[in-house]
Design a protein around this motif. Structure first.
Motif, PDB file in Angstrom:
ATOM      1  N   ILE A  34       7.016   8.685  -3.067  1.00 34.15           N
ATOM      2  CA  ILE A  34       6.588   7.992  -2.175  1.00 34.15           C
ATOM      3  C   ILE A  34       6.237   8.708  -1.039  1.00 34.15           C
ATOM      4  N   SER A  35       5.394   8.068   0.018  1.00 34.62           N
ATOM      5  CA  SER A  35       4.789   9.037   1.304  1.00 34.62           C
ATOM      6  C   SER A  35       4.282   7.840   2.159  1.00 34.62           C
ATOM      7  N   ASP A  36       4.229   8.189   3.470  1.00 30.89           N
ATOM      8  CA  ASP A  36       3.685   7.291   4.455  1.00 30.89           C
ATOM      9  C   ASP A  36       4.005   5.892   4.435  1.00 30.89           C
ATOM     10  N   THR A  37       5.251   5.811   4.449  1.00 33.49           N
ATOM     11  CA  THR A  37       6.043   4.425   4.771  1.00 33.49           C
ATOM     12  C   THR A  37       6.279   4.175   6.029  1.00 33.49           C
ATOM     13  N   HIS A  38       6.151   4.677   7.163  1.00 29.79           N
ATOM     14  CA  HIS A  38       5.950   4.371   8.559  1.00 29.79           C
ATOM     15  C   HIS A  38       6.737   3.273   8.798  1.00 29.79           C
ATOM     16  N   SER A  39       8.155   3.565   8.580  1.00 36.56           N
ATOM     17  CA  SER A  39       9.224   2.903   8.962  1.00 36.56           C
ATOM     18  C   SER A  39       9.285   1.510   8.218  1.00 36.56           C
ATOM     19  N   GLY A  40       8.439   1.372   7.194  1.00 37.54           N
ATOM     20  CA  GLY A  40       8.802   0.349   6.247  1.00 37.54           C
ATOM     21  C   GLY A  40       9.856   0.368   5.308  1.00 37.54           C
ATOM     22  N   ILE A  41      10.153  -0.593   4.748  1.00 36.22           N
ATOM     23  CA  ILE A  41      11.111  -0.644   3.609  1.00 36.22           C
ATOM     24  C   ILE A  41      10.290  -0.952   2.424  1.00 36.22           C
ATOM     25  N   PHE A  42      10.607  -0.382   1.217  1.00 30.56           N
ATOM     26  CA  PHE A  42       9.822  -0.885  -0.111  1.00 30.56           C
ATOM     27  C   PHE A  42      10.793  -0.812  -1.149  1.00 30.56           C
ATOM     28  N   ARG A  43      10.636  -1.611  -2.101  1.00 29.07           N
ATOM     29  CA  ARG A  43      11.309  -1.975  -3.309  1.00 29.07           C
ATOM     30  C   ARG A  43      10.860  -0.946  -4.264  1.00 29.07           C
ATOM     31  N   LEU A  44      11.799   0.093  -4.889  1.00 29.13           N
ATOM     32  CA  LEU A  44      11.480   1.208  -5.434  1.00 29.13           C
ATOM     33  C   LEU A  44      12.214   1.358  -6.615  1.00 29.13           C
ATOM     34  N   PRO A  45      11.696   1.791  -8.108  1.00 27.69           N
ATOM     35  CA  PRO A  45      12.455   1.614  -9.187  1.00 27.69           C
ATOM     36  C   PRO A  45      13.419   2.925  -9.026  1.00 27.69           C
ATOM     37  N   PRO A  46      14.508   2.719 -10.074  1.00 28.47           N
ATOM     38  CA  PRO A  46      15.321   3.833 -10.288  1.00 28.47           C
ATOM     39  C   PRO A  46      14.840   5.083 -10.776  1.00 28.47           C
ATOM     40  N   GLY A  47      15.585   6.277 -10.468  1.00 30.05           N
ATOM     41  CA  GLY A  47      14.993   7.167 -10.990  1.00 30.05           C
ATOM     42  C   GLY A  47      16.096   8.398 -10.663  1.00 30.05           C
ATOM     43  N   ASP A  48      16.119   9.876 -11.045  1.00 28.87           N
ATOM     44  CA  ASP A  48      17.028  10.839 -11.010  1.00 28.87           C
ATOM     45  C   ASP A  48      16.713  11.390  -9.515  1.00 28.87           C
ATOM     46  N   VAL A  49      15.264  11.439  -9.022  1.00 33.95           N
ATOM     47  CA  VAL A  49      14.980  12.282  -7.892  1.00 33.95           C
ATOM     48  C   VAL A  49      14.025  11.341  -7.003  1.00 33.95           C
ATOM     49  N   LEU A  50      14.316  10.988  -5.875  1.00 35.27           N
ATOM     50  CA  LEU A  50      13.299  10.417  -4.962  1.00 35.27           C
ATOM     51  C   LEU A  50      12.578  11.419  -4.145  1.00 35.27           C
TER      52      LEU A  50
END
Length: 255
Positions: A34-50
């Motif tokens: 991900i990038s450029d979230t600008h203080s937003g919150i998003f639903r993300l899939p699971p994973g080993d590394v974010l």
């Protein structure tokens, strides 16, 4: 959509409305980008590394950064690696009193984020990180918040001399590169048709023969993923900007 490039890597465009594809299993590492979230919150899939490639906040105010860091810390990804971006500086003076200068805010933000390394959250600012994935693979990462100058903002450079000094510091054995800016002509085309990426970074990438994944953002409208052949090995390039995208890029790599 899933693209299987070879036996070593797969790229998924994950819609938040759908379940992520099953993890490929032992011997693989899943990267959520991900990038450029600008203080937003998003639903993300699971994973080993974010991986977060910068612009954590909208205008660099400390409460905005805190909101993002609290969100990232709450996520269950075992390893979370972030860099900053040009928006992550207080050029609208929201702290009163006292008003923090840009450099003071950056220093405070650095201290805030670095204190969370024990929780699996790592902040990179022109520096390397070696981490062990759940599979046992040790990945070699380098992160930089830099970008060519564009109006006001943080971590920007104005000349090719500055850019060369920044990117020559990337170690030759880097496997995962995180930058805020795209390289020139790689997922960097603006709405006006301009290629806004950095030519010096593009040149440096041609020398990084071990780099298998490059994650960046900055140019929102160019979000997506691409693949290059580097000496017979696939390198995945991800513009991970999320505000204008309806999907999150997930990359699976065999150790």
């Amino acid at each position: 959509m899933t693209t299987r490039l070879d036996p070593q890597v797969s790229v998924h465009l994950h819609s938040p409305q759908q379940e992520a594809p099953p993890h490929p299993g032992p011997g693989w590492t899943r990267f959520v980008c991900i990038s450029d979230t600008h203080s937003g919150i998003f639903r993300l899939p699971p994973g080993d590394v974010l991986i977060h490639a910068g612009d954590l906040s909208s205008y660099g105010a400390l409460p905005q950064l805190t909101r993002t860091i609290d969100w990232l810390t709450s996520l269950e990804h075992p390893v979370k690696i972030i860099v900053a971006g040009n928006h992550d500086v207080n050029y609208i003076s929201t702290d009163v009193p006292p008003v923090l200068t840009a450099s003071q805010l950056i220093q405070r933000a650095r201290a805030t984020v670095r204190s969370l390394a024990s929780a699996g959250l790592y902040y990179l600012e022109h520096e390397s990180l070696h981490f062990t994935a759940p599979s046992g693979k040790v990945w070699k990462v380098y992160g930089s918040p830099a970008a060519p100058i564009h109006l006001e903002g943080a971590f920007q450079y104005a000349s090719s001399t500055e850019a060369k000094a920044i990117y020559q510091c990337v170690p030759e054995d880097t496997e995962i590169l995180i930058t805020h800016t795209p390289p020139y002509r790689t997922l960097d085309k603006t709405r006006k048709g301009k290629y806004a990426g950095c030519p010096i970074l593009s040149s440096r990438l041609r020398q990084l023969r071990h780099c298998r994944l490059h994650v960046f953002g900055h140019i929102h409208e160019a979000a997506g993923a691409g693949v290059d052949d580097v000496g017979g090995t696939h390198r995945v390039s991800v513009n991970a900007a999320v505000p204008l995208s309806d999907s999150i890029v997930v990359v699976d790599m065999r150790d």
